[in-house]
Design a protein around this motif. Structure first.
Motif, PDB file in Angstrom:
ATOM      1  N   SER A 135      -7.624  11.008  -1.060  1.00 59.21           N
ATOM      2  CA  SER A 135      -6.744  11.251  -2.207  1.00 59.21           C
ATOM      3  C   SER A 135      -6.294  12.706  -2.171  1.00 59.21           C
ATOM      4  O   SER A 135      -7.109  13.590  -1.885  1.00 59.21           O
ATOM      5  CB  SER A 135      -7.497  11.000  -3.517  1.00 59.21           C
ATOM      6  OG  SER A 135      -6.754  11.545  -4.612  1.00 59.21           O
ATOM      7  N   ILE A 136      -5.027  12.951  -2.468  1.00 59.79           N
ATOM      8  CA  ILE A 136      -4.564  14.346  -2.493  1.00 59.79           C
ATOM      9  C   ILE A 136      -4.613  14.898  -3.899  1.00 59.79           C
ATOM     10  O   ILE A 136      -4.250  16.043  -4.146  1.00 59.79           O
ATOM     11  CB  ILE A 136      -3.125  14.498  -1.921  1.00 59.79           C
ATOM     12  CG1 ILE A 136      -2.105  13.690  -2.712  1.00 59.79           C
ATOM     13  CG2 ILE A 136      -3.091  14.168  -0.441  1.00 59.79           C
ATOM     14  CD1 ILE A 136      -0.658  14.078  -2.413  1.00 59.79           C
ATOM     15  N   GLY A 137      -5.075  14.094  -4.859  1.00 54.32           N
ATOM     16  CA  GLY A 137      -5.197  14.633  -6.215  1.00 54.32           C
ATOM     17  C   GLY A 137      -5.318  13.532  -7.245  1.00 54.32           C
ATOM     18  O   GLY A 137      -5.055  12.364  -6.944  1.00 54.32           O
ATOM     19  N   LEU A 141       0.530   7.962  -7.618  1.00 51.59           N
ATOM     20  CA  LEU A 141       1.804   7.907  -6.886  1.00 51.59           C
ATOM     21  C   LEU A 141       2.187   6.433  -6.721  1.00 51.59           C
ATOM     22  O   LEU A 141       1.371   5.549  -6.951  1.00 51.59           O
ATOM     23  CB  LEU A 141       1.631   8.555  -5.508  1.00 51.59           C
ATOM     24  CG  LEU A 141       1.093   9.997  -5.519  1.00 51.59           C
ATOM     25  CD1 LEU A 141       0.738  10.443  -4.119  1.00 51.59           C
ATOM     26  CD2 LEU A 141       2.105  10.932  -6.158  1.00 51.59           C
ATOM     27  N   GLY A 144       1.629   5.847  -0.492  1.00 48.69           N
ATOM     28  CA  GLY A 144       0.936   6.880   0.271  1.00 48.69           C
ATOM     29  C   GLY A 144       1.842   7.840   1.027  1.00 48.69           C
ATOM     30  O   GLY A 144       1.368   8.833   1.581  1.00 48.69           O
TER      31      GLY A 144
HETATM   32  N1  LIG Z   1      -1.656   7.129  -6.040  1.00 49.91           N
HETATM   33  C1  LIG Z   1      -1.538   6.600  -4.758  1.00 49.91           C
HETATM   34  C2  LIG Z   1      -0.950   5.343  -4.560  1.00 49.91           C
HETATM   35  C3  LIG Z   1      -0.823   4.824  -3.268  1.00 49.91           C
HETATM   36  C4  LIG Z   1      -1.288   5.557  -2.184  1.00 49.91           C
HETATM   37  C5  LIG Z   1      -1.864   6.809  -2.373  1.00 49.91           C
HETATM   38  C6  LIG Z   1      -2.005   7.336  -3.653  1.00 49.91           C
HETATM   39  C7  LIG Z   1      -2.632   8.673  -3.832  1.00 49.91           C
HETATM   40  C8  LIG Z   1      -3.123   9.480  -2.821  1.00 49.91           C
HETATM   41  N2  LIG Z   1      -3.599  10.605  -3.424  1.00 49.91           N
HETATM   42  C9  LIG Z   1      -3.408  10.497  -4.737  1.00 49.91           C
HETATM   43  O1  LIG Z   1      -2.798   9.299  -5.010  1.00 49.91           O
END
Ligand SMILES: Nc1ccccc1-c1cnco1
Length: 242
Positions: A135-137, A141, A144
């Motif tokens: 996860s980037i945070g 989203l 991806g």
């Molecule tokens: N929210 C998401 C939905 C689909 C794929 C990745 C993410 C994601 C990756 N890091 C934060 O959120």
């Protein structure tokens, strides 16, 4: 390094060919291949998702399509891959993750949309290769792809030769565990605000101390978690004020 990205929106990843990463690709430092997941569907509607077992909102991406796509993509290059699946439930992607990924010969990114990819895909490939859900945070989203842009940029800039000035990769934010302090450039005074005197003093010891103090101050205020995580030996006596 070879980077493969499997996605239903290959156009979203076009920025990977621009500027910094574009030059790195041209120099052969990074090889980026984009793959449209729908190429591995066999129905007229190119279906990639289906309703979740157990009910609930949204759609889950089908394992058959992902299995055929990843088998083909992985087989297309002999370098052993690390499979990276951006996901809200993934482990946090940090600068340490970026440094680890920068040592890989090959990264294969699986971009999930909707409510994610059928878990059996990750489980299947985890038996053959390292697979990371990252996860980037803590925000939601739609897919991806944006996360892949973030991850690839953070990793690629660490590769030798990608950045013009190699020192900046070593000295940037997080490399010493602290946030970077404020930065200034000409003019000396702008809209009545002067550049801090010490930065124009030429006293390098005082400048280094001032910069460290500003970094500690900012980190204590904005990211106390980073300060708490610093190993004891990373703070010297003069730092104890924070
Ligand atoms: N929210 C998401 C939905 C689909 C794929 C990745 C993410 C994601 C990756 N890091 C934060 O959120």
């Amino acid at each position: 390094m070879r980077i493969d990205v499997v996605t239903i929106f290959p156009g979203y990843l076009a920025p990977l060919r621009e500027s910094l990463l574009g030059r790195a690709a041209d120099a052969g430092l990074i090889e980026v291949a984009l793959h449209d997941l729908r190429s591995w569907t066999h129905d007229v509607h190119q279906t990639v998702d289906d309703a979740p077992y157990g009910g609930g909102p949204g759609m889950v991406m089908r394992p058959q399509v992902w299995g055929e796509a990843l088998d083909a993509v992985i087989a297309s290059d002999s370098r052993p891959p690390r499979l990276v699946v951006p996901a809200p439930a993934g482990r946090s992607f940090t600068q340490a993750t970026a440094r680890a990924y920068a040592t890989e010969q090959r990264l294969v990114f699986a971009c999930g949309r909707y409510e994610g990819i059928d878990q059996r895909v990750v489980d299947h490939y985890s038996r053959q290769f390292p697979v990371d859900e990252v996860s980037i945070g803590d925000y939601v989203l739609v897919g991806g792809e944006a996360a892949v842009l973030v991850i690839v940029e953070a990793v690629a800039r660490l590769l030798p030769g990608v950045l013009g000035n190699p020192r900046s990769a070593a000295e940037d934010s997080f490399s010493d565990g602290l946030l970077e302090g404020p930065a200034y450039t000409r003019p000396e005074v702008w809209r009545g605000q002067a550049v801090p005197e010490v930065l124009r003093s030429g006293n390098h010891g005082a400048i280094a101390r001032w910069r460290r103090d500003r970094a500690l101050e900012r980190t204590a205020k904005r990211r106390p978690d980073l300060l708490a995580a610093l190993p004891e030996d990373r703070l010297d006596a003069a730092d104890q004020a924070f």
